[in-house]
Design an enzyme around this catalytic site. Structure first.
Site, PDB file in Angstrom:
ATOM      1  N   THR A 233      14.686-121.240 -58.889  1.00 10.15           N
ATOM      2  CA  THR A 233      15.922-121.623 -58.204  1.00 10.15           C
ATOM      3  C   THR A 233      16.365-123.044 -58.519  1.00 10.15           C
ATOM      4  OG1 THR A 233      15.355-120.132 -56.420  1.00 10.15           O
ATOM      5  CG2 THR A 233      16.933-121.853 -55.889  1.00 10.15           C
TER       6      THR A 233
ATOM      7  N   THR B 127       9.404-120.917 -56.771  1.00  9.45           N
ATOM      8  CA  THR B 127       8.436-121.122 -55.679  1.00  9.45           C
ATOM      9  C   THR B 127       7.550-119.904 -55.440  1.00  9.45           C
ATOM     10  OG1 THR B 127      10.101-120.436 -54.078  1.00  9.45           O
ATOM     11  CG2 THR B 127       9.868-122.808 -54.469  1.00  9.45           C
ATOM     12  N   ASP B 128       8.063-118.701 -55.783  1.00 10.05           N
ATOM     13  CA  ASP B 128       7.363-117.475 -55.367  1.00 10.05           C
ATOM     14  C   ASP B 128       5.918-117.397 -55.854  1.00 10.05           C
ATOM     15  OD1 ASP B 128       9.653-116.764 -54.068  1.00 10.05           O
ATOM     16  OD2 ASP B 128      10.310-115.285 -55.547  1.00 10.05           O
TER      17      ASP B 128
ATOM     18  N   THR C  43      -0.505-122.304 -50.584  1.00 10.53           N
ATOM     19  CA  THR C  43       0.066-120.964 -50.452  1.00 10.53           C
ATOM     20  C   THR C  43       1.533-121.104 -50.047  1.00 10.53           C
ATOM     21  OG1 THR C  43      -2.041-120.054 -49.752  1.00 10.53           O
ATOM     22  CG2 THR C  43      -0.117-118.811 -49.094  1.00 10.53           C
TER      23      THR C  43
END
Ligand code: ASP
Length: 351
Positions: free
Chosen positions: A17, A93-94, A170
């Site tokens: 993104t 980011t995923d 995480t």
């Protein structure tokens, strides 16, 4: 402590993104040409550091990241290692926590900063979190101690004020700017008016060692999450997947599982034929302590090994890394139970 005036940083844009802009006609998010970064972030000109860029073509949504792209990143960093003081990796980011974990194992003897960042809103959007993340990540990658050594000689993730150890992190939020957490390891630095580094918790590498990049992975692994009602045939089928070499088993609480006779029997049979089964809790915080309850002891007796307080992301990437180097099951188990790059805290916990 001061920031070196003439530091050099290689900014690697993999995708995600942060590097997108909104198409004014369709409203859809599209990747922008990274050569135009200065136009979108004119603040970059104000850095005293030399900033050069490398762009993945095409940019990769992080859901499409895979070991061969981790290897590409490692190659870029290792080929340019002597030319730069630090590296900033812009990444979706995923799966950022997986890539950061993988690189922490692949870059053996790393003694320069490799700082991952990204954003929840594209850099071309007014309220973007991307600019601050990018600017602070560059500052951290350039920062040096008074003796001239890098402030953060490890793989870390900077996101919304906090610098976290990559293999302890995480993604926990798909909405908030504060998207990442490191539940079992302290924040390495906090960016407010000043960037405050926690030097006691930042890695202290042996600077006399030379970087040793690694590229090999074996993806014959699986994450198996237990749930009440899980069936015998499900476990049986998972443990019999052809060529499967390792399982990250997500258990309850401090590493507990149902006390079914068939579960223990199947796990014992699987570990005896060489499958590596690593116990990681479904709880985000705290650690596996299999000897604490009867529901955990039988797992240890079946040959399941503790993943201590590690994340799923670090356990699965470490397994792929160790298996990729052709280690036999016992050696993989031994290395899983010993810290390679700050990914587990072993001393605090029982087996
Ligand atoms: N889907 C995007 C990615 O992970 C989301 C993001 O960048 O935050 O590549």
């Amino acid at each position: 402590m001061c920031q070196e005036k003439d530091a050099s940083v290689l900014l690697i844009y993999t995708g995600g993104t942060i590097g997108m802009i909104q198409n004014p006609d369709t409203g859809a998010l599209e990747s922008f040409n990274f050569d135009h970064l200065q136009k979108h972030v004119p603040e970059l000109k104000r850095f005293n550091s030399r900033i050069e860029t490398y762009q993945f073509t095409p940019p990769i949504d992080s859901s499409d990241m895979e070991p061969k792209l981790w290897a590409k990143l490692v190659k870029i960093i290792s080929d340019n290692y002597e030319k730069y003081d630090g590296f900033v990796v812009l990444h979706g980011t995923d799966t950022m926590a997986y890539t950061a974990s993988a690189l922490s194992f692949m870059l053996e003897n790393l003694n320069k900063p490799v700082i991952f960042t990204g954003s929840q809103l594209p850099i071309g959007v007014l309220r973007t979190d991307g600019k601050e993340n990018l600017i602070t990540a560059i500052e951290i990658a350039s920062a040096k101690r008074t003796d001239g050594t890098p402030m953060v000689p490890e793989v870390a993730i900077f996101f919304q004020h906090n610098l976290l150890r990559g293999n302890r992190t995480t993604k926990t939020n798909a909405e908030n700017f504060n998207a990442f957490n490191s539940f079992n390891y302290p924040v390495l630095a906090h960016a407010g008016i000043h960037i405050n580094y926690d030097l006691d918790h930042i890695r202290k590498p042996d600077s006399s060692r030379v970087l040793k990049p690694h590229y090999l992975f074996d993806t014959n692994v699986i994450v198996l999450s237990l749930f009440p009602g899980i069936q015998e045939k499900t476990i049986a089928n998972v443990l019999r997947i052809p060529d499967l070499k390792a399982v990250v088993m997500r258990t309850y609480g401090s590493g507990n599982a149902p006390q079914k006779e068939w579960l223990v029997r199947m796990l014992k049979e699987a570990t005896e034929r060489g499958l590596v089964v690593v116990n990681i809790s479904q709880c985000m915080s705290g650690a596996v302590e299999m000897r604490r309850y009867g529901t955990g002891i039988h797992l240890a007796e079946a040959g399941v090994i503790s993943g201590y307080d590690g994340t799923v992301e670090s356990a699965i990437t470490k397994l792929m890394f160790l298996l990729g180097h052709g280690l036999p099951p016992d050696k993989v188990r031994y290395r899983m139970n010993n810290c390679l790059a700050g990914e587990i805290t072993k001393e605090k916990y029982l087996l």
